[in-house]
Design an enzyme around this catalytic site. Structure first.
Site, short mmCIF file in Angstrom:
data_model
loop_
_atom_site.label_atom_id
_atom_site.label_comp_id
_atom_site.label_asym_id
_atom_site.label_seq_id
_atom_site.Cartn_x
_atom_site.Cartn_y
_atom_site.Cartn_z
N GLU A 111 -13.58 -96.30 0.15
CA GLU A 111 -13.84 -96.46 -1.28
C GLU A 111 -12.58 -95.97 -2.00
O GLU A 111 -12.10 -94.87 -1.71
CB GLU A 111 -15.04 -95.63 -1.74
CG GLU A 111 -15.34 -95.87 -3.21
CD GLU A 111 -16.37 -94.93 -3.81
OE1 GLU A 111 -16.68 -93.90 -3.18
OE2 GLU A 111 -16.85 -95.22 -4.92
N ARG B 128 -17.33 -87.50 12.31
CA ARG B 128 -16.13 -87.37 11.50
C ARG B 128 -15.27 -86.22 12.02
O ARG B 128 -15.74 -85.34 12.73
CB ARG B 128 -16.50 -87.16 10.03
CG ARG B 128 -17.25 -85.88 9.79
CD ARG B 128 -17.49 -85.59 8.29
NE ARG B 128 -16.75 -86.45 7.41
CZ ARG B 128 -17.27 -87.10 6.38
NH1 ARG B 128 -18.56 -86.99 6.14
NH2 ARG B 128 -16.54 -87.83 5.60
N LYS C 35 -13.31 -85.19 0.09
CA LYS C 35 -12.56 -85.74 -1.03
C LYS C 35 -12.71 -84.87 -2.27
O LYS C 35 -11.77 -84.71 -3.04
CB LYS C 35 -13.09 -87.15 -1.36
CG LYS C 35 -12.50 -88.25 -0.51
CD LYS C 35 -12.98 -89.59 -1.05
CE LYS C 35 -12.60 -90.72 -0.11
NZ LYS C 35 -13.18 -92.00 -0.54
#
Length: 604
Positions: free
Chosen positions: A40, A309, A319
RNA sequence: UGCCCGAUGGUGUAAUGGUAGCACAACGGACUCUGACUCCGUUUGUCUAGGUUCGAGUCCUAGUCGGGCAGCCA
């Protein structure tokens, strides 16, 4: 110049996802393997994304397939072109020379075409031919895929769901929706709007699209099962109203599909076969499958696979936290060399191949792990040791006067550019009466086993000769001013006494020829292995993560260029920083050399 | 106490019913005009309890511990 190293001839990696792909290849399940990397555009890519990029592009590369770069841009309020541009640059840099031939881009402005399959309408958007390595996509009128390019098709799919009675417009407020959803151990309740007719739903949804309702007034929901144990099957919202400008589609839309609805359909439209994502989407997989199977699509469906992850010690990866570091100016931007972002690592001097090697070494599993930074550091050192040319530089200079060399004399020496690569050649060095050595390389009262320079002691100046310390000159305050030494010219490299055994060899630069440079010495940004684990990660910021010194460099470094990486002998690996100007050189320390002495009990 | 997922040395990972291996780290040594590199060596592991089997890290059951899921974020 940097010696090019071919991609490590390591065996192709294996992991549970590649095993699945291999099985599918063996049974010819798909004509071609297609993966995708779908960030994104609401932040910069970091090393965790690098793991995903290496996985997705690696699988494409190993199977003669393709990996589409796709902007997962379904939320206009969070996304920005700044991020899409950085993402494109970072991905291209990371895969350059390795998998750029697998990178799926499309023609600029191209959207899915309607292409009936067996008489049934179908949308499809293929990638264009492979990209030549490294070329900017804009130069070739190419661009990444955008989920937002499929808004028209996704809207049509929503209409189809409504017609099948599998989606409805719901007027519940966000708060009510939450209440009706129940909780993990408490079933939800049907929305009072669940029973609307197809005609009502069609009408309302079209009016949502037309902009008749304000933000949050209505949603489109999949009609599945409010009592499902999996919360994502409790009539999830698939469209919401957002009167907002979108970075890619402008003002064309005021309703936007949710991730779950857009993602599986985007995969399908692009012909993705293996949709690989991280573990937190595991519980979404039944919804992914439900949407696709509900639509009776004519082509083979993509499938989702999940892996853990990446977590790396002494850093943060979310983020949100990275954005906070940038916004609160704890670091100097997204590409600050202390950041775990791809552009930060790049600016720091980490080669893309080191990141790929790292990704190869850590593997891919479903285990929630914490990777030791030492593994990353090892990959960086291994790559740089092979590729970086050697230079001499002194970070914290101490002046040495070689009393038996007349001022003005220049004694030529020859330095080797790379000890393991003769083809890298040699370069001249000038030994002069005054030189600088590293402050760490002299101690007046050294600990045991210290074999550098001490009063009355000897040490070899690398590539030059052995010197003996005769006198320590200090000022009135007791501060070291200079060391007066005699040079044993017979011990010069190539000289009659060159083989004389001496334990210590240190680096140096000529005081008259050396050039000044700002050198930025980086250390880890956090003081604890898991800064993100507690309530406030900022209390663990390492106050010494950046130290700046004015160093003395050997002259050829004046022409160093960005992306060239050097080993300053005995110190570490360094690269020119973007802040550098011809009259003010700036170097970043990428990483130190391993230092067994620093760990020794005698060392301070 | 709903659903999903996971658990192998200090860390990460392999072994796909048949000798628990590799990498990083640590430690010791050799080499060295980089206390680097390289080379050699050492230490440390299958979460627990049952079961299936000639044989279980692997299959089954139960438990323990860890992670994820209740955005109109992705």
């Amino acid at each position: 110049m940097t010696a090019e190293k071919p991609e490590p001839s390591a065996p192709a990696p294996t992991d549970f996802i590649r095993d699945i792909v291999a099985a599918h290849v063996a049974e010819h399940r798909y004509p071609r393997i297609v993966t995708r990397f779908p960030p994104e555009p609401n932040g910069y890519l970091h090393i965790g994304h690098a793991k995903s990029i290496c996985l997705n592009f690696g699988i494409a590369r190993e199977n003669r397939g393709q990996c589409n770069l796709r902007m997962d841009d379904t939320n206009p309020t969070k996304e920005d072109v700044e991020y899409v541009e950085s993402i494109i640059a970072d991905v291209q840099w990371l895969i350059a020379g390795w998998a750029d031939h697998c990178l799926g881009f499309k023609l600029k402005g191209q959207t899915p075409e309607m292409r009936p399959v067996d008489g049934q309408p179908d949308f499809y958007l293929a990638a264009t031919a492979a990209m030549p390595g490294g070329a900017p996509p804009s130069a070739l009128a190419l661009e990444p895929f955008y989920a937002s390019d499929y808004f028209g098709q996704i809207y049509d799919y929503a209409l189809t769901l409504i017609r099948k009675g599998q989606a409805y417009v719901c007027d519940l407020s966000p708060e009510e929706t939450e209440r009706y959803r129940g909780s993990p151990d408490q079933p939800g309740m049907d929305s009072p709007f669940r029973g609307r007719t197809v005609a009502q739903n069609l009408d309302l949804f079209q009016r949502m699209k037309a902009g008749e309702f304000p933000n949050g007034a209505r949603t489109l929901r999949a009609r599945i099962d409010m009592t499902a144990p999996n919360i994502w099957l409790r009539d999830p919202v698939i469209y919401r109203i957002r009167h907002a400008e979108h970075h890619h589609t402008g003002a064309a839309w005021c309703i936007y599909p949710m991730y779950d609805f857009a993602h599986c359909l985007s995969d399908y439209i692009e012909g993705v076969t293996h949709s690989i994502c991280t573990l937190e989407f595991e519980v979404h997989r039944p919804l992914y499958d439900w949407i696709l199977t509900s639509l009776d699509l004519p082509r083979p469906l993509p499938h989702q696979y999940e892996f853990a992850r990446l977590n790396v010690g002494y850093t943060v990866m979310s983020k949100r936290k990275l954005l906070q570091l940038v916004q609160e100016k704890i670091v100097n931007g997204w590409d600050d060399p202390r950041m775990p972002t791809i552009c930060g690592l790049r600016r720091r001097g980490v080669p893309a191949s080191a990141l790929r090697d790292f990704a190869y070494n850590i593997g891919v599993t479903k285990f929630d792990s914490l990777t030791d930074v030492a593994v990353l550091e090892h990959s960086i050192r291994e790559e740089l040791n092979q590729s970086a040319l050697r230079r001499l530089a002194v970070l914290r200079p101490v002046k040495v006067v070689l009393t038996n060399i007349p001022a003005g004399d220049v004694i030529p020496c020859t330095a080797i550019n790379h000890p393991a690569n003769d083809a890298a050649g040699t370069r001249p060095l000038a030994l002069t009466r005054e030189v600088f050595i590293e402050a760490d390389d002299f101690q007046e009262n050294p600990p045991p086993k210290y074999f550098r320079l001490r009063p009355g002691g000897e040490v070899r100046l690398k590539y030059a000769c052995i010197i003996k310390c005769d006198e320590v000159v200090k000022d009135a305050a007791g501060q070291l001013v200079e060391l007066r030494c005699t040079a044993d010219l017979a011990s010069r490299t190539g000289g009659p006494n060159a083989g004389r055994k001496i334990k210590g060899t240190i680096h140096w630069v000529s005081a008259v020829q050396a050039i000044d440079a700002e050198v930025r010495l980086y250390d880890r940004l956090f003081t604890v292995p898991e800064p993100g684990a507690g309530a406030d990660f900022k209390e663990f910021i390492n106050p010494h993560s950046l130290e700046t010194v004015t160093a003395k460099l050997e002259p050829p470094l004046r022409t160093a260029r960005i992306e060239e990486r050097y080993q300053f002998e005995r110190l570490g690996y360094f690269t020119l920083d973007a802040d550098s100007r011809p009259d003010h050189l700036v170097f970043n320390r990428t990483i130190t050399l391993k230092d067994a002495w620093a760990k020794a009990p005698g060392a301070k």
